[in-house]
Write an enzyme that holds these catalytic residues in place. Structure first.
Site, mmCIF file in Angstrom:
data_model
loop_
_atom_site.group_PDB
_atom_site.id
_atom_site.type_symbol
_atom_site.label_atom_id
_atom_site.label_comp_id
_atom_site.label_asym_id
_atom_site.label_seq_id
_atom_site.Cartn_x
_atom_site.Cartn_y
_atom_site.Cartn_z
ATOM 1 N N TYR A 54 44.344 40.760 29.969
ATOM 2 C CA TYR A 54 44.789 41.929 30.742
ATOM 3 C C TYR A 54 46.114 41.663 31.448
ATOM 4 O O TYR A 54 46.644 42.528 32.127
ATOM 5 C CB TYR A 54 43.717 42.362 31.732
ATOM 6 C CG TYR A 54 42.501 43.006 31.072
ATOM 7 C CD1 TYR A 54 42.397 43.171 29.700
ATOM 8 C CD2 TYR A 54 41.447 43.444 31.842
ATOM 9 C CE1 TYR A 54 41.286 43.748 29.110
ATOM 10 C CE2 TYR A 54 40.326 44.036 31.272
ATOM 11 C CZ TYR A 54 40.254 44.186 29.903
ATOM 12 O OH TYR A 54 39.155 44.768 29.339
ATOM 13 N N SER A 79 41.274 39.650 35.391
ATOM 14 C CA SER A 79 42.407 40.370 34.779
ATOM 15 C C SER A 79 43.599 39.500 34.420
ATOM 16 O O SER A 79 44.639 40.013 34.018
ATOM 17 C CB SER A 79 42.882 41.547 35.658
ATOM 18 O OG SER A 79 41.970 42.602 35.602
ATOM 19 N N THR A 80 43.485 38.175 34.539
ATOM 20 C CA THR A 80 44.648 37.319 34.288
ATOM 21 C C THR A 80 44.760 36.837 32.853
ATOM 22 O O THR A 80 45.769 36.242 32.497
ATOM 23 C CB THR A 80 44.628 36.095 35.223
ATOM 24 O OG1 THR A 80 43.437 35.350 34.987
ATOM 25 C CG2 THR A 80 44.705 36.520 36.682
ATOM 26 N N ILE A 136 33.740 28.044 34.234
ATOM 27 C CA ILE A 136 32.836 28.837 35.069
ATOM 28 C C ILE A 136 31.408 28.844 34.520
ATOM 29 O O ILE A 136 30.451 28.965 35.275
ATOM 30 C CB ILE A 136 33.372 30.275 35.279
ATOM 31 C CG1 ILE A 136 32.628 30.938 36.451
ATOM 32 C CG2 ILE A 136 33.276 31.082 33.984
ATOM 33 C CD1 ILE A 136 33.314 32.157 36.997
ATOM 34 N N GLY A 195 37.793 35.218 26.145
ATOM 35 C CA GLY A 195 37.996 34.622 27.460
ATOM 36 C C GLY A 195 36.714 34.325 28.199
ATOM 37 O O GLY A 195 35.725 33.869 27.621
ATOM 38 N N VAL A 196 36.720 34.595 29.507
ATOM 39 C CA VAL A 196 35.561 34.353 30.363
ATOM 40 C C VAL A 196 34.356 35.133 29.846
ATOM 41 O O VAL A 196 33.242 34.609 29.778
ATOM 42 C CB VAL A 196 35.875 34.747 31.826
ATOM 43 C CG1 VAL A 196 34.623 34.766 32.684
ATOM 44 C CG2 VAL A 196 36.910 33.804 32.424
ATOM 45 N N ASP A 197 34.572 36.384 29.477
ATOM 46 C CA ASP A 197 33.486 37.244 29.008
ATOM 47 C C ASP A 197 32.776 36.633 27.804
ATOM 48 O O ASP A 197 31.545 36.504 27.779
ATOM 49 C CB ASP A 197 34.064 38.617 28.657
ATOM 50 C CG ASP A 197 33.013 39.689 28.455
ATOM 51 O OD1 ASP A 197 31.890 39.547 28.971
ATOM 52 O OD2 ASP A 197 33.338 40.699 27.799
ATOM 53 N N ASN A 217 34.669 43.125 29.755
ATOM 54 C CA ASN A 217 35.364 44.314 29.287
ATOM 55 C C ASN A 217 34.408 45.492 29.470
ATOM 56 O O ASN A 217 33.222 45.309 29.705
ATOM 57 C CB ASN A 217 35.881 44.163 27.849
ATOM 58 C CG ASN A 217 34.767 44.031 26.832
ATOM 59 O OD1 ASN A 217 33.840 44.840 26.805
ATOM 60 N ND2 ASN A 217 34.845 43.024 25.995
#
Length: 169
Positions: free
Chosen positions: A126, A122-123, A11, A32-34, A24
């Protein structure tokens, strides 16, 4: 009506008016993505997130809400941060997950964004089951009134791609 597209990839490499961050609640980066968005986007994103924490979100951004910052070094104009819920087998939190997508589109509309790249919220840590998360994401985007012209779901791996493809058609 919004066009929904699907790609597999990173992404942080997407060109879009806005990239949605599965943040978060601290807004200060993470995994992760964050973490990937903060690393690639650079210090400008973190600086704006710190300012948001100091002014409006002292206790953090609540799950299901969204807020925007600049995109720093990303190939986008904005990052829309949204906090997904942690999956629970004993409590239905699907409305909170759906709210992440609605709120991200609301913020995108406020920004005048026409193309928005979105991850599977959330995958990761989370633990939301991918198939259910994809269903909620696609159904919510289809049901939300927005001026956004394209929502591009960005699947990190083949499993996520297959899950989203099943609902996008």
């Amino acid at each position: 009506m919004v066009t929904i597209t699907l790609v597999q990839g990173d992404i942080t490499r997407q060109r879009a008016d806005a990239i949605v961050n599965a943040a978060n609640s601290s807004l200060l980066g993470g995994g992760g993505v964050d973490g990937a968005i903060h690393r690639r986007g650079g210090p400008e994103i973190l600086a704006e997130c710190r300012a948001l924490r100091a002014s409006h979100y002292g206790k953090g951004l609540p799950a299901g809400r969204a807020v925007a910052t600049a995109a720093g070094n990303l190939d986008a104009d904005h990052v829309i941060h949204t906090v997904g819920p942690v999956w629970s087998a004993s409590e239905d939190r699907s409305e909170v997950l759906a709210s992440c997508y609605r709120e991200a589109l609301r913020v995108a509309d406020e920004l005048g964004a026409r193309t928005v790249a979105v991850p599977a919220i959330s995958t990761g840590v989370y633990r939301w089951p991918m198939e259910d998360a994809a269903r909620i994401a696609v159904e919510t985007v289809r049901q939300t009134r927005t001026a956004v012209q394209e929502v591009r779901f960005v699947a990190f791996d083949e499993g996520a791609y297959r899950a989203f493809a099943a609902y996008i058609g």
